[in-house]
Design an enzyme around this catalytic site. Structure first.
Site, PDB file in Angstrom:
ATOM      1  N   HIS A 144     -38.960 -16.136  14.751  1.00 20.98           N
ATOM      2  CA  HIS A 144     -39.660 -16.501  16.245  1.00 20.98           C
ATOM      3  C   HIS A 144     -39.608 -17.874  17.095  1.00 20.98           C
ATOM      4  O   HIS A 144     -40.076 -18.597  16.096  1.00 20.98           O
ATOM      5  CB  HIS A 144     -40.400 -15.816  16.614  1.00 20.98           C
ATOM      6  CG  HIS A 144     -40.582 -14.447  16.123  1.00 20.98           C
ATOM      7  ND1 HIS A 144     -41.778 -12.745  17.028  1.00 20.98           N
ATOM      8  CD2 HIS A 144     -39.189 -13.216  15.829  1.00 20.98           C
ATOM      9  CE1 HIS A 144     -41.359 -12.056  16.676  1.00 20.98           C
ATOM     10  NE2 HIS A 144     -39.560 -11.992  15.811  1.00 20.98           N
ATOM     11  N   CYS A 146     -46.929 -13.582  15.685  1.00 22.31           N
ATOM     12  CA  CYS A 146     -47.243 -15.160  15.850  1.00 22.31           C
ATOM     13  C   CYS A 146     -48.611 -15.155  16.414  1.00 22.31           C
ATOM     14  O   CYS A 146     -48.955 -16.036  16.489  1.00 22.31           O
ATOM     15  CB  CYS A 146     -45.571 -15.034  17.200  1.00 22.31           C
ATOM     16  SG  CYS A 146     -44.541 -15.329  17.208  1.00 22.31           S
ATOM     17  N   CYS A 171     -46.341 -11.796  19.972  1.00 19.27           N
ATOM     18  CA  CYS A 171     -46.207 -10.368  19.099  1.00 19.27           C
ATOM     19  C   CYS A 171     -47.128 -10.946  18.488  1.00 19.27           C
ATOM     20  O   CYS A 171     -47.903 -12.040  17.859  1.00 19.27           O
ATOM     21  CB  CYS A 171     -44.556 -10.695  18.221  1.00 19.27           C
ATOM     22  SG  CYS A 171     -44.750 -11.255  17.413  1.00 19.27           S
ATOM     23  N   GLU A 208     -42.502 -19.251  18.162  1.00 18.57           N
ATOM     24  CA  GLU A 208     -43.264 -20.099  17.574  1.00 18.57           C
ATOM     25  C   GLU A 208     -43.651 -19.677  16.642  1.00 18.57           C
ATOM     26  O   GLU A 208     -44.457 -21.273  15.850  1.00 18.57           O
ATOM     27  CB  GLU A 208     -44.263 -18.641  18.266  1.00 18.57           C
ATOM     28  CG  GLU A 208     -44.778 -18.220  19.868  1.00 18.57           C
ATOM     29  CD  GLU A 208     -43.847 -17.125  19.340  1.00 18.57           C
ATOM     30  OE1 GLU A 208     -42.219 -16.696  19.630  1.00 18.57           O
ATOM     31  OE2 GLU A 208     -44.312 -15.879  20.478  1.00 18.57           O
TER      32      GLU A 208
END
Length: 167
Positions: free
Chosen positions: A57, A90, A87, A59
């Site tokens: 991801h 993260c 999410c 992040e």
């Protein structure tokens, strides 16, 4: 230093550039930057498809790069800017990295864990980041909407795409 709103928009625009790069590679267009003071320390973008890894991801990529750049896991002097609401995974990384401020653009009604589905930052963890939502929200949302619209078009059978009806 610029006004807070101008500063937030400046760094969100950089995150949007990264999201566009992700989209150009067929990834869900999410970009993230870690900022310390007025300097971008690290950048990240979605690479799940390319990396074949659920952990790739934007992040997490940005947080990992910031830890390496600063030589430690505590990012207590940094801020995270991301185009889509984080999410649960993260949000957990944000808590664990001790990031004090998170700025995001578009809400995520399916997995958002700072506001939309749940707010993990309100739970009794040892760290509670400040959240600023909706920075350049229209641009962030439009990028995601267009990406998924194009993805659906590519997945349609050729007869549907051409506007032909099935007999």
């Amino acid at each position: 230093m610029a006004e807070p709103e101008q500063r937030d928009e400046k760094f969100m625009r950089r995150a949007l550039e990264l999201a566009r790069e992700a989209a150009a590679e067929g990834e869900v267009p999410v970009g993230a930057v870690v900022v310390k003071g007025d300097e971008v320390i690290a950048c990240g973008r979605n690479r799940r498809e390319k990396g074949k890894n659920a952990l790739c991801h934007a992040e997490l990529e940005a947080i990992d790069a910031a830890c390496r750049a600063l030589g430690g896991w505590r990012l207590w002097e940094c801020e995270l800017y991301v185009t889509l609401e984080p999410c649960p995974m993260c949000a957990g990384a944000i808590i664990n990295a001790r990031i004090p401020r998170v700025v995001y653009g578009a809400k995520d009604p399916k997995a958002g864990s700072c506001e939309s589905v749940v707010n993990l930052f309100e739970l009794p963890y040892n760290h509670k980041p400040q959240v600023v939502s909706g920075v350049l929200e229209a641009e962030c949302s439009a990028l995601l909407t267009e990406f998924f619209r194009n993805l659906r078009k590519k997945r349609r059978p050729a007869s549907e795409s051409a506007g032909q009806e099935n007999p």
